[in-house]
Design an enzyme around this catalytic site. Structure first.
Site, PDB file in Angstrom:
ATOM      1  N   PRO A 195       0.819  -1.208   0.000  1.00 20.78           N
ATOM      2  CG  PRO A 195      -0.681  -1.509   1.754  1.00 20.78           C
ATOM      3  CD  PRO A 195       0.589  -2.037   1.190  1.00 20.78           C
TER       4      PRO A 195
ATOM      5  CE  LYS B  33      -1.030  -1.119  -5.106  1.00 23.48           C
ATOM      6  NZ  LYS B  33      -0.393  -0.642  -3.868  1.00 23.48           N
TER       7      LYS B  33
ATOM      8  CB  SER C 175      12.084 -17.145   3.133  1.00 20.38           C
ATOM      9  OG  SER C 175      11.287 -16.370   3.985  1.00 20.38           O
TER      10      SER C 175
ATOM     11  CE  LYS D 130      11.894 -12.338   2.754  1.00 13.06           C
ATOM     12  NZ  LYS D 130      12.232 -13.682   2.288  1.00 13.06           N
TER      13      LYS D 130
HETATM   14  N1  LIG Z   1       7.207   7.674  -6.092  1.00 15.21           N
HETATM   15  C1  LIG Z   1       6.309   8.568  -5.615  1.00 15.21           C
HETATM   16  N2  LIG Z   1       6.462   9.865  -5.846  1.00 15.21           N
HETATM   17  C2  LIG Z   1       5.595  10.762  -5.375  1.00 15.21           C
HETATM   18  N3  LIG Z   1       4.494  10.467  -4.663  1.00 15.21           N
HETATM   19  C3  LIG Z   1       4.281   9.176  -4.402  1.00 15.21           C
HETATM   20  C4  LIG Z   1       5.148   8.159  -4.876  1.00 15.21           C
HETATM   21  N4  LIG Z   1       4.676   6.969  -4.475  1.00 15.21           N
HETATM   22  C5  LIG Z   1       3.549   7.237  -3.802  1.00 15.21           C
HETATM   23  N5  LIG Z   1       3.271   8.541  -3.750  1.00 15.21           N
HETATM   24  C6  LIG Z   1       2.151   9.187  -3.110  1.00 15.21           C
HETATM   25  O1  LIG Z   1       1.720   8.394  -2.026  1.00 15.21           O
HETATM   26  C7  LIG Z   1       0.335   8.407  -1.891  1.00 15.21           C
HETATM   27  C8  LIG Z   1      -0.186   7.010  -1.901  1.00 15.21           C
HETATM   28  O2  LIG Z   1      -0.057   6.451  -3.188  1.00 15.21           O
HETATM   29  P1  LIG Z   1      -1.165   5.604  -3.919  1.00 15.21           P
HETATM   30  O3  LIG Z   1      -2.492   5.992  -3.432  1.00 15.21           O
HETATM   31  O4  LIG Z   1      -0.931   5.635  -5.370  1.00 15.21           O
HETATM   32  O5  LIG Z   1      -0.831   4.201  -3.323  1.00 15.21           O
HETATM   33  P2  LIG Z   1      -1.319   2.790  -3.823  1.00 15.21           P
HETATM   34  O6  LIG Z   1      -0.110   2.051  -4.248  1.00 15.21           O
HETATM   35  O7  LIG Z   1      -2.396   2.924  -4.789  1.00 15.21           O
HETATM   36  O8  LIG Z   1      -1.809   2.162  -2.459  1.00 15.21           O
HETATM   37  P3  LIG Z   1      -3.020   1.147  -2.196  1.00 15.21           P
HETATM   38  O9  LIG Z   1      -2.534  -0.231  -2.486  1.00 15.21           O
HETATM   39  O10 LIG Z   1      -3.283   1.333  -0.726  1.00 15.21           O
HETATM   40  O11 LIG Z   1      -4.115   1.592  -3.063  1.00 15.21           O
HETATM   41  C9  LIG Z   1      -0.190   9.212  -3.038  1.00 15.21           C
HETATM   42  O12 LIG Z   1      -0.488  10.468  -2.577  1.00 15.21           O
HETATM   43  C10 LIG Z   1       0.958   9.240  -4.019  1.00 15.21           C
HETATM   44  O13 LIG Z   1       0.958  10.393  -4.798  1.00 15.21           O
HETATM   45 MG   LIG Z   2      -4.444   2.613  -4.566  1.00 14.06          MG
END
Ligand SMILES: Nc1ncnc2c1ncn2[C@@H]1O[C@H](COP(=O)(O)OP(=O)(O)OP(=O)(O)O)[C@@H](O)[C@H]1O
Ligand SMILES: [Mg+2]
Length: 805
Positions: free
Chosen positions: A382, A386, A704, A747
């Protein structure tokens, strides 16, 4: 008018009308001025009238038969009381009517009738005794010949009224009107009319007894006016009932016509306006032919429906859905790889490999827009970006973005909708998402495909989703609610998941998996400084000038207040800090706030994640393992202890089967190497060994932890403590080989974050190091293991702690 005397023979009595012996004239033993009286219960005979007079009483029958035989006239006199059975003279009224007998009739049912013609009024002078029936001496009344303008006037009135009444009487024969019109004697006309009127016998008798012509005409006129009124009212009532009966049908008809007229005039209002509006919407929606046909058919149904009905509003909702869907709405697709690169970079820090993969994907689409491109699937913990990557893809391709969560969807109808017959039915969430996007070539992000419910009685949501994603089928995706196909083939689907293995197989096969790993502390710092801080400042209405968060404070938040692979909690904690600052600024206490590491305790409370490692010292029997979880990596302690017993292995800490087997294998392996490690075999026989893995929150399964298990046991039985800043991962074979495992990046990052200095990895995982950020690589020492004995050399301290102490 004839003025017959009672003693005159009866005129106009036809022979065949008489009873059998009628033609035999018999003379009666009666004085010439005497008259046989037939009492009647409820009949008043007027002169000039011909009426049947029913006779029932024995005496009356005899009287009637005698009179008929003798060819004499009779006197018809009304009883004072209709109930009197054998009336005497005093029971009868004084004024009666002289009548000629036209016929004596016996009907088949045995009743007797005299057909009588009224001739003249009379007054009874006296009844004569000693007769088998009533016989009276009477005084005949001669109608006066007088006339006057007053009588003429009333006569005229009478005629008009009479013809009026005859018109009102439904079944009055035409002759009646002619007869009445031909009468020119007021007395005769009055009697004629009185006989026709449906008034009470007592009222008729009153007219009969009124000998003076003028008052008699007035009375008749009075009744006539009243009677005409009654007739008119009853006709009106009749009419009204009939009208009321027809009213409802008429109303339906009129409404229909009204609608048509309003439509024609274009001044439609209410329902008609609504219909016209929907009609326009149908045209505007540019639906496929088949769909438009359905829409028009349903619209016609709507038109003929009462608009207050429940069906009306549900059909209306359906038509709204149909007309609002983007059947033919597309945003212009523009893929400029250089620009896409800029957009991806602007929104996301790092993620080089992933961005490159996305750009490749977009390049293929650009070159072959109609080709089948695979469905992207972003897999990762999370908060690693994504969803926001999906949004960037939409931005980079100029498409609309829409997302829908599949977590916990276990009913096919949630994806495909309920049939319209279902109460409260709506389209499924795919169609809803397209509707929300407003373009049929949107980017649709399907979140949490890994948490899609399993098939149940409500149908298999995965099967429905397959149909949605299958380019062979999704050009004619059929939602149960819409019941018409919708073209999903232009939608760019991106799915997301935290883990791969729970994604239903057939779905996974259709997707191009792109793994997102967790961020290092340095990466998190960068993301926070470049994106999160600014975003949270704005969200809380602050400016850079008003609030400053020092790097040390930020690092402390990352380190001590969050433990995650992504940056979601980090962003939340930064938000908490800024909210606190915003309060102070809003209260006007300060203009500028600088948040230092020392302030965090007051704002965010005590540190949420202390380094567990710090609380531990090197102990014999405790090894640090590395675990991979869907939310990132973590460190894991394997604790082993022994107590006197019979050589049993006790495993606690809610271990999965694979991990239990791995503990068994480690013990077996250790026994086989006991001699080499200078472990007395007695230790195994006379002791029970207990392996425990604390920290309930981490799912503990998989092979693991094999190396760590082996190390913990070896440490316990050799009394040599495990170095506390060393962590390890790797599967072991029974021959002692270390086999490769997954999740190396998570890890390693978890180890770094936990303060580990040396990480032991399977030699065959060495290639995974290239995924690991530079920063982690420089701070950590890596030891690659071919077999477990190499691990022991690295992690076990030379002397046992107990031995030292
Ligand atoms: N590499 C990054 N650069 C800038 N902002 C980031 C980056 N990665 C994540 N964020 C920020 O972190 C927050 C969470 O990201 P996001 O909602 O896309 O997560 P997700 O992977 O979809 O999580 P979930 O599985 O819970 O849906 C967002 O505000 C996103 O813009
Ligand atoms: Mg998401």
């Amino acid at each position: 008018m004839d003025k017959n005397t009672p003693d005159q023979p009866v005129r106009g009595v036809s022979a065949e009308a008489q009873e059998p012996d009628a033609d035999t004239q018999v003379s009666l033993d009666l004085p010439d001025d005497a008259l046989i009286i037939i009492p009647v219960r409820n009949l008043v005979l007027f002169p000039q009238m011909v009426v049947p007079v029913g006779i029932g009483r024995e005496s009356s029958i005899k009287a009637a038969q005698d009179a008929a035989r003798a060819g004499r006239q009779v006197g018809i006199v009304l009883q004072r009381d209709a109930e009197t059975e054998e009336p005497l003279g005093i029971d009868l009224l004084r004024v009666g009517t002289l009548a000629s007998i036209l016929r004596y009739v016996t009907t088949p049912d045995g009743s007797h009738h005299l057909i009588c013609q009224g001739e003249q009024r009379f007054v009874v002078k006296e009844y004569l005794p000693d007769h088998p029936y009533l016989v009276a001496r009477v005084q005949l009344f001669e109608e006066p010949e007088q006339t006057s303008s007053e009588i003429e006037a009333r006569m005229l009135q009478l005629k008009t009224r009479t013809s009026e009444i005859l018109r009102l009487l439904p079944q009055a024969p035409a002759e009646l009107a002619n007869t009445a019109a031909a009468i020119n004697s007021p007395a005769v006309l009055a009697d004629f009319v009185s006989g026709l009127m449906d008034i009470k016998p007592s009222e008729k008798q009153d007219i009969l007894e009124t000998f003076d012509l003028l008052p008699r005409l007035d009375k008749v006129l009075g009744f006539l006016v009243h009677f005409a009124e009654v007739l008119r009212i009853s006709r009106d009532i009749d009419q009204q009932t009939k009208e009321r009966f027809e009213d409802r049908q008429r109303e339906v008809l009129l409404r229909e016509q009204l609608k048509t007229i309003q439509n024609e005039l274009g001044e439609a209002e209410g329902n008609a306006a609504e219909i016209a509006e929907i009609e326009a919407a149908i045209v505007k929606a540019e639906m496929p032919e088949e769909v438009e046909k359905t829409a028009r058919k349903e619209l016609r149904r709507l038109q003929n429906m009462p608009d207050a009905s429940a069906e009306y509003s549900s059909l209306r909702t359906y038509l709204d859905w149909l007309t609002e869907l983007p059947w033919n709405v597309e945003t212009e697709e523009r893929i400029d790889i250089a620009q896409a690169r800029e957009i991806l970079d602007a929104d996301h820090y790092g993620l080089e490999k992933i961005k490159r993969r996305i750009l490749e994907y977009l390049a293929v689409r650009k070159l072959n827009p109609h080709g089948r491109s695979p469905i992207l699937c972003f897999v990762g913990p999370p908060g690693v970006g994504k969803t926001s990557l999906g949004q960037s893809v939409a931005k980079a391709t100029g498409r609309k973005f829409t997302r829908l969560g599949l977590g916990g969807v276990h009913d096919e109808a949630e994806i495909r909708g309920h049939r319209r017959t279902y109460i409260g039915a709506l389209p499924g969430n795919i169609i809803q998402a397209v509707h929300k996007a407003g373009a049929r070539n949107c980017v649709m992000m399907l979140d949490e495909v890994d948490k899609l419910g399993r098939g149940s009685a409500q149908g298999d949501p995965a099967a429905a989703l397959l149909e949605v994603l299958d380019p062979e089928q999704n050009a004619a995706f059929r939602d149960n609610y819409l019941a018409v196909p919708f073209d999903l083939s232009k939608v760019l689907f991106i799915t997301t998941a935290n883990v791969l293995d729970t994604i239903p197989g057939p779905l996974r096969d259709r997707m191009e998996i792109i793994q997102l790993l967790g961020y290092t502390e340095t990466e998190k710092m960068q993301i926070a400084q470049r994106y999160l801080v600014q975003r949270q400042l704005e969200a809380n209405g602050l400016t850079k000038e008003q609030c400053e968060l020092t790097d040390e404070a930020l690092r402390a938040i990352i380190h001590s207040y969050t433990r995650e692979a992504g940056v979601r909690n980090l962003e939340r904690e930064i938000g908490s800090v800024f909210r606190h600052v915003a309060m102070q600024v809003a209260e006007g206490k300060v203009q500028h706030v600088r948040v230092e590491q020392a302030d965090l305790h007051a704002i965010l409370g005590t540190e949420k994640h202390e380094s567990e490692l710090a609380m531990r010292t090197s102990l014999a029997g405790v090894a640090t393992g590395l675990a991979w979880t869907p939310v990132g990596g973590d460190i894991l302690f394997i604790e082993a202890s022994r107590s006197p017993g019979s050589g049993r292995l006790i495993l606690t800490g809610q271990l999965g089967d694979v991990m239990k087997e791995s503990a068994q294998a480690a013990l077996t392996l250790l026994k086989s190497k006991a001699a080499k490690l200078q472990i007395s075999s007695e230790l195994f026989d006379k002791h029970d060994i207990h392996v425990h893995v604390p920290a309930g929150a981490i799912p503990k399964d998989g092979p693991s932890a094999g190396v760590a298990m082996f190390v913990a046991l070896a440490s316990l039985l050799t009394d040599r403590p495990v170095r506390y800043d060393h962590a390890m991962t790797g599967e072991i074979s029974l021959r002692g080989l270390v086999l490769p495992v997954g999740g190396i990046k998570e890890k390693v990052l978890a180890a770094l974050q936990a303060g580990i200095r040396t990480v032991l990895l399977p030699a065959r995982n060495e290639k995974d190091l290239e995924d690991i950020p530079e920063e982690a690589r420089t701070q950590l020492r890596f030891v690659f293991l071919e077999n477990v004995e190499q691990a022991l050399d690295v992690v076990l301290e030379e002397a046992a702690v107990q031995a030292e102490g």
